[in-house]
Enzyme design. Structure first.
Site, PDB file in Angstrom:
ATOM      1  N   ASN A 232      34.642 -33.752 -23.992  1.00  0.00           N
ATOM      2  CA  ASN A 232      35.355 -34.560 -23.070  1.00  0.00           C
ATOM      3  C   ASN A 232      34.287 -35.532 -22.217  1.00  0.00           C
ATOM      4  O   ASN A 232      34.150 -35.148 -20.988  1.00  0.00           O
ATOM      5  CB  ASN A 232      36.418 -33.944 -22.253  1.00  0.00           C
ATOM      6  CG  ASN A 232      37.380 -33.358 -23.093  1.00  0.00           C
ATOM      7  OD1 ASN A 232      37.934 -33.733 -24.277  1.00  0.00           O
ATOM      8  ND2 ASN A 232      37.962 -32.175 -22.552  1.00  0.00           N
ATOM      9  N   GLU A 313      43.143 -35.389 -27.897  1.00  0.00           N
ATOM     10  CA  GLU A 313      43.384 -35.167 -26.633  1.00  0.00           C
ATOM     11  C   GLU A 313      43.094 -36.341 -25.413  1.00  0.00           C
ATOM     12  O   GLU A 313      42.425 -35.751 -24.430  1.00  0.00           O
ATOM     13  CB  GLU A 313      42.900 -33.927 -26.303  1.00  0.00           C
ATOM     14  CG  GLU A 313      43.242 -32.753 -27.081  1.00  0.00           C
ATOM     15  CD  GLU A 313      42.923 -31.307 -26.675  1.00  0.00           C
ATOM     16  OE1 GLU A 313      41.732 -31.185 -25.946  1.00  0.00           O
ATOM     17  OE2 GLU A 313      43.663 -30.567 -27.052  1.00  0.00           O
ATOM     18  N   ARG A 346      33.993 -34.876 -34.553  1.00  0.00           N
ATOM     19  CA  ARG A 346      34.750 -33.579 -34.637  1.00  0.00           C
ATOM     20  C   ARG A 346      35.962 -33.856 -35.483  1.00  0.00           C
ATOM     21  O   ARG A 346      36.528 -34.878 -35.083  1.00  0.00           O
ATOM     22  CB  ARG A 346      34.943 -33.092 -33.289  1.00  0.00           C
ATOM     23  CG  ARG A 346      33.814 -32.660 -32.456  1.00  0.00           C
ATOM     24  CD  ARG A 346      34.017 -32.134 -31.109  1.00  0.00           C
ATOM     25  NE  ARG A 346      34.434 -30.707 -30.796  1.00  0.00           N
ATOM     26  CZ  ARG A 346      35.485 -30.429 -30.024  1.00  0.00           C
ATOM     27  NH1 ARG A 346      36.214 -31.532 -29.686  1.00  0.00           N
ATOM     28  NH2 ARG A 346      35.846 -29.094 -29.951  1.00  0.00           N
ATOM     29  N   ARG A 358      51.060 -29.513 -36.350  1.00  0.00           N
ATOM     30  CA  ARG A 358      49.654 -29.572 -35.805  1.00  0.00           C
ATOM     31  C   ARG A 358      48.601 -29.124 -36.689  1.00  0.00           C
ATOM     32  O   ARG A 358      47.631 -29.770 -36.997  1.00  0.00           O
ATOM     33  CB  ARG A 358      49.709 -28.940 -34.381  1.00  0.00           C
ATOM     34  CG  ARG A 358      48.223 -29.154 -33.768  1.00  0.00           C
ATOM     35  CD  ARG A 358      48.229 -28.750 -32.408  1.00  0.00           C
ATOM     36  NE  ARG A 358      46.883 -28.282 -32.104  1.00  0.00           N
ATOM     37  CZ  ARG A 358      46.620 -27.794 -30.864  1.00  0.00           C
ATOM     38  NH1 ARG A 358      47.401 -27.619 -29.932  1.00  0.00           N
ATOM     39  NH2 ARG A 358      45.062 -27.608 -30.376  1.00  0.00           N
ATOM     40  N   LYS A 382      36.645 -26.994 -36.419  1.00  0.00           N
ATOM     41  CA  LYS A 382      36.692 -25.674 -35.857  1.00  0.00           C
ATOM     42  C   LYS A 382      37.171 -24.596 -36.900  1.00  0.00           C
ATOM     43  O   LYS A 382      37.866 -24.865 -37.860  1.00  0.00           O
ATOM     44  CB  LYS A 382      37.937 -25.597 -34.679  1.00  0.00           C
ATOM     45  CG  LYS A 382      37.796 -26.382 -33.540  1.00  0.00           C
ATOM     46  CD  LYS A 382      38.696 -26.267 -32.514  1.00  0.00           C
ATOM     47  CE  LYS A 382      38.319 -27.107 -31.202  1.00  0.00           C
ATOM     48  NZ  LYS A 382      39.269 -26.982 -30.021  1.00  0.00           N
ATOM     49  N   ASP A 387      43.404 -23.735 -32.610  1.00  0.00           N
ATOM     50  CA  ASP A 387      42.299 -23.841 -31.497  1.00  0.00           C
ATOM     51  C   ASP A 387      41.937 -22.601 -31.198  1.00  0.00           C
ATOM     52  O   ASP A 387      42.237 -22.008 -30.043  1.00  0.00           O
ATOM     53  CB  ASP A 387      43.069 -24.509 -30.378  1.00  0.00           C
ATOM     54  CG  ASP A 387      42.291 -24.742 -29.198  1.00  0.00           C
ATOM     55  OD1 ASP A 387      40.957 -24.831 -29.580  1.00  0.00           O
ATOM     56  OD2 ASP A 387      42.536 -25.444 -28.258  1.00  0.00           O
ATOM     57  N   GLU A 409      32.606 -24.818 -36.387  1.00  0.00           N
ATOM     58  CA  GLU A 409      32.598 -24.868 -34.723  1.00  0.00           C
ATOM     59  C   GLU A 409      33.306 -23.686 -34.338  1.00  0.00           C
ATOM     60  O   GLU A 409      34.471 -23.525 -34.893  1.00  0.00           O
ATOM     61  CB  GLU A 409      33.430 -26.108 -34.260  1.00  0.00           C
ATOM     62  CG  GLU A 409      33.582 -25.991 -32.799  1.00  0.00           C
ATOM     63  CD  GLU A 409      33.932 -27.090 -32.035  1.00  0.00           C
ATOM     64  OE1 GLU A 409      33.848 -28.343 -32.340  1.00  0.00           O
ATOM     65  OE2 GLU A 409      34.519 -27.197 -30.868  1.00  0.00           O
ATOM     66  N   GLU A 415      38.008 -18.692 -24.510  1.00  0.00           N
ATOM     67  CA  GLU A 415      39.414 -19.453 -23.784  1.00  0.00           C
ATOM     68  C   GLU A 415      40.425 -18.868 -24.170  1.00  0.00           C
ATOM     69  O   GLU A 415      41.450 -18.531 -23.047  1.00  0.00           O
ATOM     70  CB  GLU A 415      39.442 -20.808 -24.188  1.00  0.00           C
ATOM     71  CG  GLU A 415      40.494 -21.495 -23.856  1.00  0.00           C
ATOM     72  CD  GLU A 415      40.544 -22.990 -24.522  1.00  0.00           C
ATOM     73  OE1 GLU A 415      39.397 -23.466 -25.420  1.00  0.00           O
ATOM     74  OE2 GLU A 415      41.514 -23.829 -24.379  1.00  0.00           O
ATOM     75  N   HIS A 543      48.774 -19.079 -29.989  1.00  0.00           N
ATOM     76  CA  HIS A 543      48.971 -20.115 -28.850  1.00  0.00           C
ATOM     77  C   HIS A 543      50.185 -19.734 -27.924  1.00  0.00           C
ATOM     78  O   HIS A 543      50.840 -20.581 -27.672  1.00  0.00           O
ATOM     79  CB  HIS A 543      49.123 -21.693 -29.467  1.00  0.00           C
ATOM     80  CG  HIS A 543      48.363 -22.648 -28.762  1.00  0.00           C
ATOM     81  ND1 HIS A 543      48.368 -22.495 -27.308  1.00  0.00           N
ATOM     82  CD2 HIS A 543      47.464 -23.438 -28.923  1.00  0.00           C
ATOM     83  CE1 HIS A 543      47.556 -23.623 -27.105  1.00  0.00           C
ATOM     84  NE2 HIS A 543      47.015 -24.286 -27.955  1.00  0.00           N
ATOM     85  N   TRP A 565      52.057 -28.601 -27.237  1.00  0.00           N
ATOM     86  CA  TRP A 565      51.270 -28.143 -26.104  1.00  0.00           C
ATOM     87  C   TRP A 565      52.302 -26.505 -25.641  1.00  0.00           C
ATOM     88  O   TRP A 565      51.920 -25.898 -24.832  1.00  0.00           O
ATOM     89  CB  TRP A 565      50.934 -28.881 -24.978  1.00  0.00           C
ATOM     90  CG  TRP A 565      49.823 -29.800 -25.219  1.00  0.00           C
ATOM     91  CD1 TRP A 565      49.265 -29.586 -26.313  1.00  0.00           C
ATOM     92  CD2 TRP A 565      49.311 -30.654 -24.276  1.00  0.00           C
ATOM     93  NE1 TRP A 565      47.840 -30.614 -26.042  1.00  0.00           N
ATOM     94  CE2 TRP A 565      48.164 -31.375 -24.943  1.00  0.00           C
ATOM     95  CE3 TRP A 565      49.729 -31.255 -23.128  1.00  0.00           C
ATOM     96  CZ2 TRP A 565      47.479 -32.436 -24.556  1.00  0.00           C
ATOM     97  CZ3 TRP A 565      48.804 -32.576 -22.583  1.00  0.00           C
ATOM     98  CH2 TRP A 565      47.869 -32.893 -23.225  1.00  0.00           C
TER      99      TRP A 565
END
Ligand code: GCV
Length: 722
Positions: A232, A313, A346, A358, A382, A387, A409, A415, A543, A565
């Protein structure tokens, strides 16, 4: 050729010794480079018999760095002042130098081994010369020599015998890189070990010793690149003011074989270039990136390239101008091409405007571009399609783009795995991903073979790890999470290594060679990944973390504006059951895999239970293989996770005699936090899902002493890593 025989080195060694071993006591700062005195009698004997002095060939900064490390290492491991202080010639030498510098006498004795070395690989071999045994370390490149020296020191640290030592080892991956999600204000996105290592305020004039020690640690495990800034991105990093600071870091890392890369904000031509657009097909934009790249190479001649998060994002990208990923990536690749730089583009993309699952979006967006990217673009994917969850099936893009280099990745920072307070050994997760068969070219087409390029003969290969490193004194917040940085590096070097072997060598270097410690602690580390899955996300749940900061459970979160989300989007709990139907009767995400895998996942009876709720919406009363219903089985898994943390605590408490007091106490306190949070996960998730299953907890599962409401009302405005 230089024989090290003067007193200056003795003095350097003396001060290095004081610095590393006394002022830092054992706060973990020295990572796996502890270089503690060898006590193994056999090794001490072999060492004396083989090494009485050091002889090296070449005078590059990298060769000098290798020598420096050897000095630090050997003086810690042995009482060997004679290596440095005695001027008389010795018969038993430790000899090192690259192929182009090494004396031909030595080259002839190792030529078979050297011919097997690839890229920055190395040879370590015991040879006989004029009746004397000696050890030679050599490589095709100076960095290879440095890696050989680090490997030699590792062999000593783990007490492997020097007798007939003959190691040939080469990296299987080209780009072995850390991704720092570090911001210019020193906060670290998803960072749980303090602030950023990069002190942009004092750079370029102040070179913190930590920059050097960071480079040493990375080189010791073969990491050869670092992206200094967050994906970011902030365009300021590309301004002269910051490039001068980046250059200072690049200068520190260069002798260690580490290249610096930066994240490139797609809208930089507007933000710092004064242009009206960042359209990748606009002539001024193309020129801006070419000029900027030339400016960077003028400052940092061995700059590695750009990492780009685009149209993901909220980050800007080519789609803002009606262009696509190929247009964006190739435009930057063209600017980097004359200098040998690469673009890591990415594939972590998903859109609030796309109502499809998603998990399907990255594949749908990228696979049609196979073969369209320039040769110096590598697409960074990834490990899973969502995620970095505690467990995800491998990303279906692996194996599905035979004409495009894809790099892996992984997240090293935790996280979704307990931040820096939970002991979770991640190489076990990495290994699980690498070992999985994609079936893209028939049986045996593992993810590791996709990533190391062997399945489709790729020109560039890479593995990236989002780091868990910050300015905490022990670097990673938790002593055991150093093993995740270490293990990442080892698997980036060779994705076919076994996580158990990596744990073994890490424990020996970091703590002790005592088997009474190694055997149980290794077992605990290996188990720890399944343990966290058990108390957070059993049976393929994913998630269900609290929103934003992702600290702790939040399966009830369902009102965020972007549907994907919300945890409720992923678990889909209802009166019937639980889980996301991604089979052909649902989102059909299974169709993105090879037919063998799709078939397996489409059928509930052949879906591995670890992935059950990832692919199926399953009745609460569905019978699991162990005979329990889904509800009972899931509740028991949560309990199992908690029990396993309790076992970790008992084990650790019995290990006090093998560990220095500071690290012992700190790990103990962290384990107690982990237990508290494991119980929190169990109780909050079971209370929430119980509203849907409407069933009692099975025997053996402890009842929560808090209510669901209490869990739901907990807030953490200052949770780290935002
Ligand atoms: C850097 C997840 C994380 C974000 C991260 C993003 C990414 O969504 O929560 O913090 O952003 O992944 O990988 O780009």
């Amino acid at each position: 050729m230089v024989l090290i025989s003067n007193r200056i080195f003795g003095l350097i060694l003396f001060f290095t010794f004081i610095f590393t071993n006394i002022s830092f006591a054992n706060n973990g700062y020295d990572l796996w480079l502890q270089y503690k005195k060898v006590e193994n009698k056999q090794l001490l004997k072999e060492y004396t018999e083989n090494i009485q002095a050091i002889q090296f060939f070449g005078n590059s900064e990298t060769i000098k760095t290798a020598l420096k490390e050897l000095n630090i290492g050997l003086s810690g491991l042995f009482d060997n002042q004679n290596l440095f202080e005695n001027d008389s010639p010795k018969n038993h030498l430790l000899v090192f130098g690259s192929e182009s510098q090494l004396d031909t006498t030595y080259l002839n004795l190792i030529k078979t081994e050297l011919s097997k070395v690839k890229k920055d690989g190395f040879v370590i071999k015991q040879i006989q010369l004029n009746g004397n045994s000696q050890i030679v370390i050599s490589a095709k490149t100076d960095v290879g020599v440095l890696y050989g020296v680090f490997r030699f020191l590792r062999e000593l640290q783990i007490n492997n015998s020097l007798k007939d030592i003959n190691i040939v080892d080469s990296p299987k991956i080209d780009v072995r890189i850390l991704n720092h999600w570090d911001n210019l204000d020193r906060t670290v996105e998803r960072g749980y070990a303090g602030f950023s290592l990069w002190n942009w305020h004092t750079l370029p004039d102040y070179i913190d010793q930590r920059y050097i020690d960071y480079a040493r640690a990375n080189a010791s495990i073969g990491i050869n690149g670092t992206v200094l800034t967050n994906v970011n991105a902030n365009a300021l990093i590309l301004t002269p003011q910051y490039l001068e600071k980046v250059k200072a870091l690049a200068d520190v890392f260069r002798p260690y074989g580490i290249k610096v890369y930066l994240t490139a904000r797609f809208s930089a031509p507007i933000e710092i270039g004064g242009l009206k657009t960042a359209d990748p097909l606009d002539a001024d934009v193309i020129k801006w990136w070419k000029d900027k790249t030339a400016e960077i190479y003028n400052t940092i001649p061995d700059f590695g390239g750009f990492l780009v998060k685009a149209n993901s994002e909220g980050q800007p990208g080519p789609q803002n101008y009606g262009r696509n990923h190929v247009d964006g990536a190739n435009m930057m690749a063209e600017a980097l091409e004359p200098f040998g730089g690469i673009v890591m583009w990415r594939a972590f993309v998903y859109s609030e405007h796309d109502a499809t699952d998603r998990a399907k979006q990255a594949y749908s967006e990228f696979v049609p571009y196979d073969g369209k990217f320039k040769d110096n673009v590598i697409v960074q994917v990834k490990n899973g399609a969502i995620d970095f969850q505690p467990r995800e099936p491998f990303h279906p893009m692996f194996g599905a783009m035979p004409k495009t280099p894809l790099m892996m990745e992984f997240q090293i920072t935790q996280e979704y795995l307990g931040f820096s307070t939970h002991l979770v050994y991640l190489p076990k997760l990495y290994e699980e991903v690498f070992e999985t068969d994609t079936y893209r070219e028939g049986k045996g087409s593992t993810v590791a073979k996709v990533v190391d390029g062997s399945l489709h003969n790729k020109k560039i290969t890479g593995v990236a790890g989002v780091t868990n490193i910050g300015n905490d004194i022990n670097w990673t917040g938790h002593h055991f999470l150093q093993a995740n940085w270490y293990g990442f590096g080892r698997l980036a070097w060779n994705p076919h290594l076994k996580s158990e072997d990596i744990a073994d060598e890490w424990i020996r270097q970091t703590f002790t060679n005592d088997e009474n410690f190694i055997i149980p602690i290794k077992k605990m580390m290996i188990q720890s990944r399944e343990t966290v899955v058990n108390y957070m996300n059993p049976y393929g749940l994913h998630h269900i973390f609290d929103t934003g900061h992702h600290y702790g459970p939040g399966p009830w979160v369902g009102s965020l504006p972007r549907p994907e989300w919300n945890p409720t989007y992923y678990h889909k709990a209802d009166g019937f059951g639980l889980g996301f139907n991604r089979t052909k009767t649902g989102s059909n995400a299974t169709a993105q895999y090879a037919p063998e895998i799709a078939k397996m996942y489409n059928d509930i009876s052949t879906t591995p239970e670890k992935d059950l709720l990832w692919f199926h919406h399953v009745s609460w009363n569905h019978k699991l293989k162990n005979g329990y219903t889904l509800w009972d089985g899931m509740a028991l898994k949560y309990q199992e996770g908690v029990n396993e943390v309790e076992d970790m605590i008992s084990l650790w408490n019995s290990m006090e005699q093998y560990v220095d007091s500071q690290r012992f106490k700190e790990v103990k306190m962290m384990l107690n936090i982990q237990l508290k949070e494991a119980k929190w996960w169990r109780d909050a998730c079971l209370l929430y899902f119980q509203q849907f299953s409407k069933q009692d907890l099975p025997n053996g599962v402890e009842k929560s002493s808090n209510s669901l409401k209490e869990f739901q009302s907990m807030t953490f405005p200052f949770a780290p890593g935002r």
